[in-house]
Design an enzyme around this catalytic site. Sequence first.
Site, PDB file in Angstrom:
ATOM      1  N   ASP A  28      -6.999   4.166  -4.750  1.00  0.00           N
ATOM      2  CA  ASP A  28      -7.679   3.996  -3.454  1.00  0.00           C
ATOM      3  C   ASP A  28      -8.339   5.358  -3.193  1.00  0.00           C
ATOM      4  OD1 ASP A  28      -7.788   1.964  -1.036  1.00  0.00           O
ATOM      5  OD2 ASP A  28      -7.488   3.913  -0.119  1.00  0.00           O
TER       6      ASP A  28
ATOM      7  N   LYS B 237       0.868  -1.186   0.000  1.00  0.00           N
ATOM      8  CA  LYS B 237       0.000   0.000   0.000  1.00  0.00           C
ATOM      9  C   LYS B 237       0.894   1.220   0.000  1.00  0.00           C
ATOM     10  CE  LYS B 237      -4.355   1.042   0.045  1.00  0.00           C
ATOM     11  NZ  LYS B 237      -5.490   0.252  -0.483  1.00  0.00           N
TER      12      LYS B 237
ATOM     13  N   GLY C  49     -20.391   6.851   1.685  1.00  0.00           N
ATOM     14  CA  GLY C  49     -19.433   7.337   0.697  1.00  0.00           C
ATOM     15  C   GLY C  49     -20.100   7.467  -0.663  1.00  0.00           C
ATOM     16  N   PHE C  50     -19.391   8.075  -1.572  1.00  0.00           N
ATOM     17  CA  PHE C  50     -19.791   7.970  -2.985  1.00  0.00           C
ATOM     18  C   PHE C  50     -18.537   8.158  -3.818  1.00  0.00           C
ATOM     19  CE2 PHE C  50     -21.472   8.807  -7.164  1.00  0.00           C
ATOM     20  CZ  PHE C  50     -22.388   7.775  -7.245  1.00  0.00           C
ATOM     21  N   GLY C  51     -17.710   7.125  -3.804  1.00  0.00           N
ATOM     22  CA  GLY C  51     -16.456   7.190  -4.536  1.00  0.00           C
ATOM     23  C   GLY C  51     -16.296   5.992  -5.436  1.00  0.00           C
ATOM     24  N   ASN C  52     -15.033   5.637  -5.700  1.00  0.00           N
ATOM     25  CA  ASN C  52     -14.711   4.528  -6.595  1.00  0.00           C
ATOM     26  C   ASN C  52     -15.533   3.273  -6.282  1.00  0.00           C
ATOM     27  OD1 ASN C  52     -12.567   5.984  -7.822  1.00  0.00           O
ATOM     28  ND2 ASN C  52     -11.216   5.472  -6.118  1.00  0.00           N
ATOM     29  N   VAL C  53     -15.685   2.982  -4.982  1.00  0.00           N
ATOM     30  CA  VAL C  53     -16.344   1.733  -4.583  1.00  0.00           C
ATOM     31  C   VAL C  53     -17.861   1.885  -4.577  1.00  0.00           C
ATOM     32  CG1 VAL C  53     -16.523  -0.005  -2.761  1.00  0.00           C
ATOM     33  CG2 VAL C  53     -14.338   1.144  -3.172  1.00  0.00           C
ATOM     34  N   ALA C  54     -18.338   2.980  -3.965  1.00  0.00           N
ATOM     35  CA  ALA C  54     -19.773   3.121  -3.712  1.00  0.00           C
ATOM     36  C   ALA C  54     -20.606   3.177  -4.997  1.00  0.00           C
ATOM     37  CB  ALA C  54     -20.011   4.378  -2.872  1.00  0.00           C
ATOM     38  N   TRP C  55     -20.089   3.833  -6.027  1.00  0.00           N
ATOM     39  CA  TRP C  55     -20.973   4.008  -7.197  1.00  0.00           C
ATOM     40  C   TRP C  55     -21.224   2.678  -7.915  1.00  0.00           C
ATOM     41  CZ3 TRP C  55     -19.841   3.307 -12.428  1.00  0.00           C
ATOM     42  CH2 TRP C  55     -18.504   3.293 -12.804  1.00  0.00           C
TER      43      TRP C  55
HETATM   44  P1  NDP Z   1     -12.927   7.556  -3.019  1.00  0.00           P
HETATM   45  O1  NDP Z   1     -12.003   8.626  -2.638  1.00  0.00           O
HETATM   46  O2  NDP Z   1     -13.287   7.356  -4.437  1.00  0.00           O
HETATM   47  O3  NDP Z   1     -14.271   7.664  -2.199  1.00  0.00           O
HETATM   48  C1  NDP Z   1     -14.288   7.728  -0.820  1.00  0.00           C
HETATM   49  C2  NDP Z   1     -15.653   8.186  -0.409  1.00  0.00           C
HETATM   50  O4  NDP Z   1     -15.767   8.183   0.998  1.00  0.00           O
HETATM   51  C3  NDP Z   1     -15.970   9.593  -0.879  1.00  0.00           C
HETATM   52  O5  NDP Z   1     -17.345   9.711  -1.070  1.00  0.00           O
HETATM   53  C4  NDP Z   1     -15.505  10.420   0.313  1.00  0.00           C
HETATM   54  O6  NDP Z   1     -16.172  11.659   0.366  1.00  0.00           O
HETATM   55  C5  NDP Z   1     -15.906   9.529   1.461  1.00  0.00           C
HETATM   56  N1  NDP Z   1     -14.998   9.708   2.589  1.00  0.00           N
HETATM   57  C6  NDP Z   1     -13.644   9.724   2.561  1.00  0.00           C
HETATM   58  N2  NDP Z   1     -13.148   9.933   3.788  1.00  0.00           N
HETATM   59  C7  NDP Z   1     -14.223  10.050   4.579  1.00  0.00           C
HETATM   60  C8  NDP Z   1     -14.374  10.272   5.944  1.00  0.00           C
HETATM   61  N3  NDP Z   1     -13.286  10.434   6.731  1.00  0.00           N
HETATM   62  N4  NDP Z   1     -15.627  10.320   6.453  1.00  0.00           N
HETATM   63  C9  NDP Z   1     -16.713  10.151   5.651  1.00  0.00           C
HETATM   64  N5  NDP Z   1     -16.633   9.958   4.326  1.00  0.00           N
HETATM   65  C10 NDP Z   1     -15.404   9.898   3.816  1.00  0.00           C
HETATM   66  O7  NDP Z   1     -12.296   6.202  -2.422  1.00  0.00           O
HETATM   67  P2  NDP Z   1     -12.619   4.705  -2.775  1.00  0.00           P
HETATM   68  O8  NDP Z   1     -14.040   4.524  -3.135  1.00  0.00           O
HETATM   69  O9  NDP Z   1     -11.553   4.214  -3.686  1.00  0.00           O
HETATM   70  O10 NDP Z   1     -12.333   4.014  -1.371  1.00  0.00           O
HETATM   71  C11 NDP Z   1     -13.347   3.851  -0.378  1.00  0.00           C
HETATM   72  C12 NDP Z   1     -12.945   2.701   0.539  1.00  0.00           C
HETATM   73  O11 NDP Z   1     -12.855   1.503  -0.241  1.00  0.00           O
HETATM   74  C13 NDP Z   1     -11.589   2.848   1.207  1.00  0.00           C
HETATM   75  O12 NDP Z   1     -11.631   2.196   2.465  1.00  0.00           O
HETATM   76  C14 NDP Z   1     -10.655   2.073   0.282  1.00  0.00           C
HETATM   77  O13 NDP Z   1      -9.500   1.641   0.960  1.00  0.00           O
HETATM   78  C15 NDP Z   1     -11.560   0.914  -0.091  1.00  0.00           C
HETATM   79  N6  NDP Z   1     -11.233   0.190  -1.311  1.00  0.00           N
HETATM   80  C16 NDP Z   1     -11.052   0.808  -2.523  1.00  0.00           C
HETATM   81  C17 NDP Z   1     -10.809   0.081  -3.650  1.00  0.00           C
HETATM   82  C18 NDP Z   1     -10.691   0.697  -4.997  1.00  0.00           C
HETATM   83  O14 NDP Z   1     -10.585  -0.056  -5.969  1.00  0.00           O
HETATM   84  N7  NDP Z   1     -10.700   2.003  -5.123  1.00  0.00           N
HETATM   85  C19 NDP Z   1     -10.669  -1.380  -3.597  1.00  0.00           C
HETATM   86  C20 NDP Z   1     -10.937  -1.947  -2.310  1.00  0.00           C
HETATM   87  C21 NDP Z   1     -11.194  -1.165  -1.227  1.00  0.00           C
HETATM   88  P3  NDP Z   1     -15.460  12.957  -0.285  1.00  0.00           P
HETATM   89  O15 NDP Z   1     -15.072  12.568  -1.677  1.00  0.00           O
HETATM   90  O16 NDP Z   1     -16.504  13.993  -0.221  1.00  0.00           O
HETATM   91  O17 NDP Z   1     -14.273  13.188   0.596  1.00  0.00           O
HETATM   92  O1  2IT Z   2      -7.787  -1.709  -1.150  1.00  0.00           O
HETATM   93  C1  2IT Z   2      -7.676  -2.177  -2.309  1.00  0.00           C
HETATM   94  O2  2IT Z   2      -7.771  -3.380  -2.527  1.00  0.00           O
HETATM   95  C2  2IT Z   2      -7.451  -1.251  -3.417  1.00  0.00           C
HETATM   96  N1  2IT Z   2      -7.410  -0.046  -3.178  1.00  0.00           N
HETATM   97  C3  2IT Z   2      -7.236  -1.760  -4.796  1.00  0.00           C
HETATM   98  C4  2IT Z   2      -5.826  -2.221  -4.963  1.00  0.00           C
HETATM   99  C5  2IT Z   2      -5.425  -2.624  -6.363  1.00  0.00           C
HETATM  100  O3  2IT Z   2      -4.231  -2.917  -6.512  1.00  0.00           O
HETATM  101  O4  2IT Z   2      -6.246  -2.662  -7.276  1.00  0.00           O
END
Ligand code: NDP
Ligand code: 2IT
Length: 445
Positions: free
Chosen positions: A164, A124, A235-241
């Site tokens: 991430d 990481k 959340g609404f990021g990479n994972v949530a959508w």
């Molecule tokens: P993003 O940055 O795309 O989205 C994160 C979301 O969570 C955003 O909506 C953000 O809001 C919100 N958020 C972030 N920090 C906080 C906080 N402290 N309190 C409340 N809301 C918060 O990230 P990802 O979707 O990539 O990651 C989300 C989770 O999933 C993490 O734990 C990550 O480690 C995990 N993950 C991600 C993977 C991936 O492929 N991306 C794979 C596996 C796990 P805002 O944007 O408004 O800050």
């Molecule tokens: O927490 C995770 O598994 C990720 N952020 C994705 C890692 C990756 O190498 O695709």
Amino acid sequence: MNLEKIMSDLEKKNPGEVEYLQAVREVHESIQDVYTENPQFESANIIERIIEPDRVLMCKVSWVDDSGKVQVNRGYRIQFNNAIGPYKGGLRFHPSVNLSILKFLGFEQIFKNSLTTLPMGGAKGGSDFDPKGKSNAEIMRFCQAFMLELWKLIGPETDIPAGDIGVGGREIGFLYGMYKKLARENTGVLTGKGLNWGGSLIRPEATGFGAVYFAKEMLATKGETFKGKTVCISGFGNVAWGAAIKATELGAKVVTISGPDGYIYDPDGISGEKIDYLLELRASNQDIVKPYSYEFPGAQFHQGKRPWEVKCDIALPCATQNELGKEDARTLVANGVQCVAEGANMPSTPEAIEIFLENKILFAPGKAVNAGGVATSGLEMSQNAMKLSWPLKEVDERLHHIMCSIHEQCVRHGKGKDGYVNYVKGANVAGFLKVANAMLDQGVI
Ligand code: NDP
Ligand code: 2IT
């Protein structure tokens, strides 16, 4: 294995690293039995070797902002364990990033990657750089400056970073461009790349899709499905959508999303054009939660609150670590939640997990539920190595198959005498055994 002695030694060596210690304790509690049953692990000191990262890069990242001012951030890459394959794991850009958070994520990644069935070790990295409010040019300059340090450590057969929190396709593009220039190679050194330059179909939505595929398997153990269920997502990021899209596709209604400032409750469901609207706001670096409530008047914004107070059948925490505590868990259980599947890494506190397990709720940890993201990264690496790209259907089918296989591994190692599946134990034991046996095979290195 003396768990308390190991934990107190670890705490002395890593004072104040609460997230890291939390993640290590959880895995250790789960593997006590297999450790005792396999004395060869103790003889080879596997525990002490697995909790220590192979190496940690911590570096200065200096860059110039749009006003001409020099900014300084801290960059990290933690190469934790490469017993079963090259180091693999995401990069996080968020002001909260520190050594403890990245060590917990790197440690979790070892077992998650082991569960995927693909040959990937755990790593990481990231930075305390805050992408919020930065221009594209600033993000590019930061990514380029970070890569000036990172590139010496990574490579397509050595260590393959990805996204991430705060790192998506745009950041991977800037990082890749600089790596390519420095290393003079066009290879699969990063995953989550754009489709035109080596990326894989489905990777952007893979973590969310995979999480829903996994939750679907959990529900099936009780003869249930997503159809007609109410789902709360944070959340609404990479994972949530991706999770919101797939849950809706399977007939559920997603009623919440959230950000750090609060959550949206939309009783009509968050789907279709509403998701497109949110993605547009997100792409332009804007806040998404408050504007949503202005755009869709049926929705309510709850300032400073978490979505877990909303009555739901399925909860998918997809934001960040320790975002779902004891009281949230109590409320979810009192409101009749059936299934809690962690899209984020370690979003539930240990106390919250205890409540879910005591109440025999279907509960599964991030390292199993969200493994579809890194698994599809693994599929991207395979396509890059073969220099071809698979069609969408093939990637999606492989992802689905991997999630079912992770579910099977969790059931095999987590099912108790009463038939209740402890997915935390199942995921940790299955993930650990493969890595521990590989370490035994390869000797003391
Ligand atoms: P993003 O940055 O795309 O989205 C994160 C979301 O969570 C955003 O909506 C953000 O809001 C919100 N958020 C972030 N920090 C906080 C906080 N402290 N309190 C409340 N809301 C918060 O990230 P990802 O979707 O990539 O990651 C989300 C989770 O999933 C993490 O734990 C990550 O480690 C995990 N993950 C991600 C993977 C991936 O492929 N991306 C794979 C596996 C796990 P805002 O944007 O408004 O800050
Ligand atoms: O927490 C995770 O598994 C990720 N952020 C994705 C890692 C990756 O190498 O695709």
